[in-house]
Scaffold this motif. Sequence first.
Motif, PDB file in Angstrom:
ATOM      1  N   ALA A 343       0.881  -1.168   0.000  1.00 42.08           N
ATOM      2  CA  ALA A 343       0.000   0.000   0.000  1.00 42.08           C
ATOM      3  C   ALA A 343       0.918   1.217   0.000  1.00 42.08           C
ATOM      4  O   ALA A 343       2.026   1.159  -0.530  1.00 42.08           O
ATOM      5  N   TYR A 344       0.496   2.305   0.625  1.00 41.68           N
ATOM      6  CA  TYR A 344       1.367   3.470   0.669  1.00 41.68           C
ATOM      7  C   TYR A 344       2.532   3.252   1.617  1.00 41.68           C
ATOM      8  O   TYR A 344       3.562   3.916   1.520  1.00 41.68           O
ATOM      9  N   GLN A 345       2.370   2.334   2.571  1.00 39.54           N
ATOM     10  CA  GLN A 345       3.465   1.939   3.438  1.00 39.54           C
ATOM     11  C   GLN A 345       3.927   0.542   3.071  1.00 39.54           C
ATOM     12  O   GLN A 345       3.219  -0.223   2.422  1.00 39.54           O
ATOM     13  N   GLY A 354      -2.069   8.277  -2.358  1.00 38.50           N
ATOM     14  CA  GLY A 354      -1.624   8.616  -3.692  1.00 38.50           C
ATOM     15  C   GLY A 354      -0.315   8.002  -4.138  1.00 38.50           C
ATOM     16  O   GLY A 354       0.256   8.449  -5.122  1.00 38.50           O
ATOM     17  N   TYR A 355       0.172   6.973  -3.468  1.00 39.18           N
ATOM     18  CA  TYR A 355       1.364   6.281  -3.955  1.00 39.18           C
ATOM     19  C   TYR A 355       1.384   4.867  -3.374  1.00 39.18           C
ATOM     20  O   TYR A 355       0.656   4.557  -2.419  1.00 39.18           O
ATOM     21  N   THR A 356       2.232   4.010  -3.954  1.00 40.06           N
ATOM     22  CA  THR A 356       2.241   2.592  -3.604  1.00 40.06           C
ATOM     23  C   THR A 356       3.671   2.073  -3.548  1.00 40.06           C
ATOM     24  O   THR A 356       4.506   2.462  -4.364  1.00 40.06           O
ATOM     25  N   GLY A 364      14.842 -15.976 -11.043  1.00 41.16           N
ATOM     26  CA  GLY A 364      16.099 -16.515 -11.543  1.00 41.16           C
ATOM     27  C   GLY A 364      17.285 -16.185 -10.662  1.00 41.16           C
ATOM     28  O   GLY A 364      18.181 -17.009 -10.482  1.00 41.16           O
ATOM     29  N   THR A 365      17.301 -14.977 -10.102  1.00 41.32           N
ATOM     30  CA  THR A 365      18.422 -14.545  -9.265  1.00 41.32           C
ATOM     31  C   THR A 365      18.061 -14.466  -7.793  1.00 41.32           C
ATOM     32  O   THR A 365      18.935 -14.219  -6.954  1.00 41.32           O
ATOM     33  N   ALA A 366      16.766 -14.632  -7.473  1.00 39.71           N
ATOM     34  CA  ALA A 366      16.250 -14.517  -6.102  1.00 39.71           C
ATOM     35  C   ALA A 366      16.448 -13.129  -5.526  1.00 39.71           C
ATOM     36  O   ALA A 366      16.437 -12.939  -4.317  1.00 39.71           O
ATOM     37  N   SER A 367      16.624 -12.137  -6.379  1.00 36.86           N
ATOM     38  CA  SER A 367      16.816 -10.768  -5.918  1.00 36.86           C
ATOM     39  C   SER A 367      15.514  -9.990  -6.001  1.00 36.86           C
ATOM     40  O   SER A 367      14.637 -10.291  -6.808  1.00 36.86           O
ATOM     41  N   SER A 368      15.401  -8.979  -5.158  1.00 36.91           N
ATOM     42  CA  SER A 368      14.231  -8.108  -5.155  1.00 36.91           C
ATOM     43  C   SER A 368      14.687  -6.657  -5.146  1.00 36.91           C
ATOM     44  O   SER A 368      15.637  -6.297  -4.435  1.00 36.91           O
ATOM     45  N   THR A 369      14.023  -5.847  -5.919  1.00 32.19           N
ATOM     46  CA  THR A 369      14.303  -4.421  -5.920  1.00 32.19           C
ATOM     47  C   THR A 369      13.060  -3.670  -5.469  1.00 32.19           C
ATOM     48  O   THR A 369      11.933  -4.142  -5.644  1.00 32.19           O
ATOM     49  N   SER A 370      13.247  -2.501  -4.888  1.00 33.28           N
ATOM     50  CA  SER A 370      12.147  -1.711  -4.348  1.00 33.28           C
ATOM     51  C   SER A 370      11.809  -0.551  -5.262  1.00 33.28           C
ATOM     52  O   SER A 370      12.658  -0.053  -6.010  1.00 33.28           O
ATOM     53  N   ARG A 371      10.558  -0.103  -5.171  1.00 36.67           N
ATOM     54  CA  ARG A 371      10.087   0.974  -6.034  1.00 36.67           C
ATOM     55  C   ARG A 371       8.871   1.625  -5.389  1.00 36.67           C
ATOM     56  O   ARG A 371       7.977   0.933  -4.903  1.00 36.67           O
ATOM     57  N   THR A 372       8.843   2.931  -5.381  1.00 36.94           N
ATOM     58  CA  THR A 372       7.672   3.679  -4.931  1.00 36.94           C
ATOM     59  C   THR A 372       7.047   4.335  -6.150  1.00 36.94           C
ATOM     60  O   THR A 372       7.681   5.142  -6.828  1.00 36.94           O
ATOM     61  N   VAL A 373       5.797   3.961  -6.460  1.00 38.05           N
ATOM     62  CA  VAL A 373       5.109   4.494  -7.632  1.00 38.05           C
ATOM     63  C   VAL A 373       4.251   5.677  -7.194  1.00 38.05           C
ATOM     64  O   VAL A 373       3.289   5.528  -6.446  1.00 38.05           O
ATOM     65  N   THR A 374       4.637   6.854  -7.655  1.00 35.95           N
ATOM     66  CA  THR A 374       3.959   8.090  -7.260  1.00 35.95           C
ATOM     67  C   THR A 374       3.262   8.801  -8.411  1.00 35.95           C
ATOM     68  O   THR A 374       2.329   9.573  -8.188  1.00 35.95           O
ATOM     69  N   ASN A 375       3.714   8.541  -9.651  1.00 36.45           N
ATOM     70  CA  ASN A 375       3.271   9.389 -10.760  1.00 36.45           C
ATOM     71  C   ASN A 375       1.803   9.211 -11.110  1.00 36.45           C
ATOM     72  O   ASN A 375       1.181  10.099 -11.707  1.00 36.45           O
ATOM     73  N   THR A 376       1.197   8.065 -10.736  1.00 31.47           N
ATOM     74  CA  THR A 376      -0.226   7.873 -11.034  1.00 31.47           C
ATOM     75  C   THR A 376      -1.124   8.357  -9.896  1.00 31.47           C
ATOM     76  O   THR A 376      -2.348   8.292 -10.021  1.00 31.47           O
ATOM     77  N   GLN A 377      -0.493   8.795  -8.795  1.00 28.19           N
ATOM     78  CA  GLN A 377      -1.241   9.293  -7.631  1.00 28.19           C
ATOM     79  C   GLN A 377      -2.292   8.289  -7.175  1.00 28.19           C
ATOM     80  O   GLN A 377      -3.441   8.636  -6.889  1.00 28.19           O
ATOM     81  N   HIS A 378      -1.854   7.051  -7.049  1.00 29.24           N
ATOM     82  CA  HIS A 378      -2.776   5.940  -6.802  1.00 29.24           C
ATOM     83  C   HIS A 378      -2.201   5.046  -5.710  1.00 29.24           C
ATOM     84  O   HIS A 378      -1.145   4.431  -5.889  1.00 29.24           O
ATOM     85  N   ASP A 379      -2.891   4.954  -4.573  1.00 36.58           N
ATOM     86  CA  ASP A 379      -2.586   3.952  -3.564  1.00 36.58           C
ATOM     87  C   ASP A 379      -3.336   2.689  -3.970  1.00 36.58           C
ATOM     88  O   ASP A 379      -4.559   2.608  -3.854  1.00 36.58           O
ATOM     89  N   MET A 380      -2.604   1.692  -4.458  1.00 36.83           N
ATOM     90  CA  MET A 380      -3.199   0.515  -5.102  1.00 36.83           C
ATOM     91  C   MET A 380      -3.449  -0.624  -4.121  1.00 36.83           C
ATOM     92  O   MET A 380      -3.341  -1.802  -4.464  1.00 36.83           O
ATOM     93  N   PHE A 381      -3.790  -0.293  -2.889  1.00 40.52           N
ATOM     94  CA  PHE A 381      -4.132  -1.306  -1.903  1.00 40.52           C
ATOM     95  C   PHE A 381      -5.583  -1.744  -2.096  1.00 40.52           C
ATOM     96  O   PHE A 381      -6.475  -0.922  -2.245  1.00 40.52           O
TER      97      PHE A 381
END
Length: 786
Positions: A343-345, A354-356, A364-381
């Motif tokens: 969600a936003y948190q 307004g962000y997620t 394949g690599t078992a890696s994870s990257t983080s990202r905060t999506v703000t440009n759509t102004q959408h909390d997608m919870f």
Amino acid sequence: MELITLLLYLCSFLSVVNAASVAVSRAGWSASSDSSQTGSDSSRVLDGSSSTIWISADTALPHFITIDMKTSYLVNGVSIQPRQDGSANGRIGQHKIELSADGSSWTQVAVGTYVNSATTKKTTFVARPGRYLRITALTEAQSATNQLTSIAEVNVFADVKFLSKTGWTVTADSEETSSAAAQAAKAIDGNTGTIWHTKYSGTVAPLPHWFRIDQGTQVTVAGLSYLPRQDGGNGRIGGYNVQASNDSTTWTIVASGTWADNGEEKVAQFRTRARYFRLNALTEAGARGQWSSAAEINLLDTTAPTYTAPVATKGIWANTVDFPIVPAAAAVLPNGKVFLWSAYQLDNFGGSNGYTQFSTYDPGTASSTSRTVTNTQHDMFCPGISMDFNGRIIVTGGSNAAKTSIYDVANDAWLAAANMQVARGYQSTATTSEGKVFNIGGSWSGGQGNKNGEIYVPSSNTWALIQNALVSPMLTNDRGGVYRADNHAWLFGWKNGTVFQAGPSKAMNWYNTIGTGSTTGAGNRATDLDSMNGNAIMYDAVAGKILTAGGASHYQTEQARPNAYVITINTPGTTPTVSATASMSFSRGFANGVVLPDGTVFMAGGQSFVEPFSDATAILIPELWNPSTGTWTQMNPMAIPRTYHSVGLLLPDATVLISGGGLCGGCGTNHWDGEIFVPPYLLNSDGTRRARPAITTAAATVRVGATLSITTSGTVATFSLVRLGTATHTVNTDQRRVPLTASGSGTAYTVTIPSDPGVALPGYWLLFAINSAGTPSVGRMIKVLP
């Protein structure tokens, strides 16, 4: 004051508990590392002080630290406390965790990425024996350019046995016998649905309260475990102490503390030989009154449990994957990676911010990257999720109830799309055979009631109401009213632009999504009742076969059911055939159903008594349904409860990711991880991996109704397509399976894609080749064109 008689009756799931997880004493342990700085050597992680740290030399990653526990334990977890001195330098990001019996041969038990914070990280995994534990830091959480690793404290958790209760006598200072059968003996009967509760009818007995165990003889005890009542009610013990005695007159305190106000099992550790033990409840954990209660109370054995290797025919849980978020929604992408979001948190929801928070997991690599999506102004919870014909992820509503956001995988970009006509949350969406997205229900946000259908047209980026697609026929009779009654519809895009609604209401319906549309009743789901938070999986789209399983009459605070049915749909608007299949071994709500390449259905997680943000009555044993026999087979248990807000997805290598659960801030049920299940079809009898067929060539695209030429590494028996899945809140309207009939032999085959786009729904699919032993290949990504 509360009545618990009804809840005791409903919460009838019998759970015979015989083990618990505890932090192992670190006395005599040693630690070594690849490098360290002066004054910050590896022994610091075992010294019991958060103010001292191990810090690696300033050399290139990876860095590792090895813990020698001096003896073997049945290890099921590790906690890693980052440095607590205000500096973030050296926090572990991507990592792997391994166990070893001899310090030379290692088994990987967990991988993943930790969030960049000072909070203690706890990784749980399926218990395995080991003397040595190794933590390897592959990246630093702040930046890929940082090369330090630091840790303040490491603790290791292991399974312990409960002592036999044979010959025990238990008493309490107070027990309720008038309004409910809540005597002290209910706390040692092995049934988590019955409880001991202090008197609450008439004159209430005040705190403190005590619960006494008489073992009949002196026994050396390693601790006491306390399982709070599992229906969410009052009486949870907060402040406590444990006393021991040999004559029931002179008592010695052997443990004390304060337990958190949640349904998780608590353990007070000590080592004492005595006949009598007494648990004294000093406070109620939530300050709800003068009561005390318990579902189960056990004493811990000093001898370690015996390890039994998992039986390969029941599948294997390969490892835990740690994520930098608590995932409540997920989607497999056309590039084979997995999007997960909260969600936003990272670990909580609320409001409309307004962000997620997102994480992209690469299997394949078992890696994870983080990202905060703000440009759509959408909390997608709590959204609706669908994948369109081009593999774009269309996310609607939720916390920002009117919004639509689209992930364009080709450009790795989030796009703001047109707002819906009706603001929604907890709705379901389904891609139609015309390439549009149908949307219905969703009174969790954006106002309550009248959440009739609407349709999204990707080519024009427009939403339009469908006048005659009515939500009222699909409402359940939930005690929460329409706020719950229109949640999480089981939708399947079908022929000629129609959508079939299989549940969770007992009433089924057809929706025509073209023009002003229509709603046509499809009868009831045989003898099934409303099944909130149950599952529906299209395991054979060619035959129109849908498996439904589990769910409860009400969204929460309700006993779930094990019921399972097969629905067969054909011509839109006609009444489908519904037949009962074998019930699951366990009642489940909030579980996740995943169709596998061979047409079996994997059901994992859930609760027998549904209650959001609780792991009480969690089902750890998954089941596999076989459509040929109509029966369920129990698989090996997973390590971590997966209840409310968990997700399940088929991965391209034909394994299954079961992840998440919680997303409730500081609660005790947040699960920042997932587990990988390896189905039996990938395993030899000794647990090693089978040799797999391989698809060596196949076109990247194929049209509906066209033929597809395939070459393989060897002879195969059959092929299947499984559409990429999207999941949240038990809903996955994108996954479906199409079995394919092949012609050819040796290594050259031809298959024909079904000619109806309502069956072979255009978009991205995984193509699997399956040999005569039932072993599937790694899935090959195929785009089915309209």
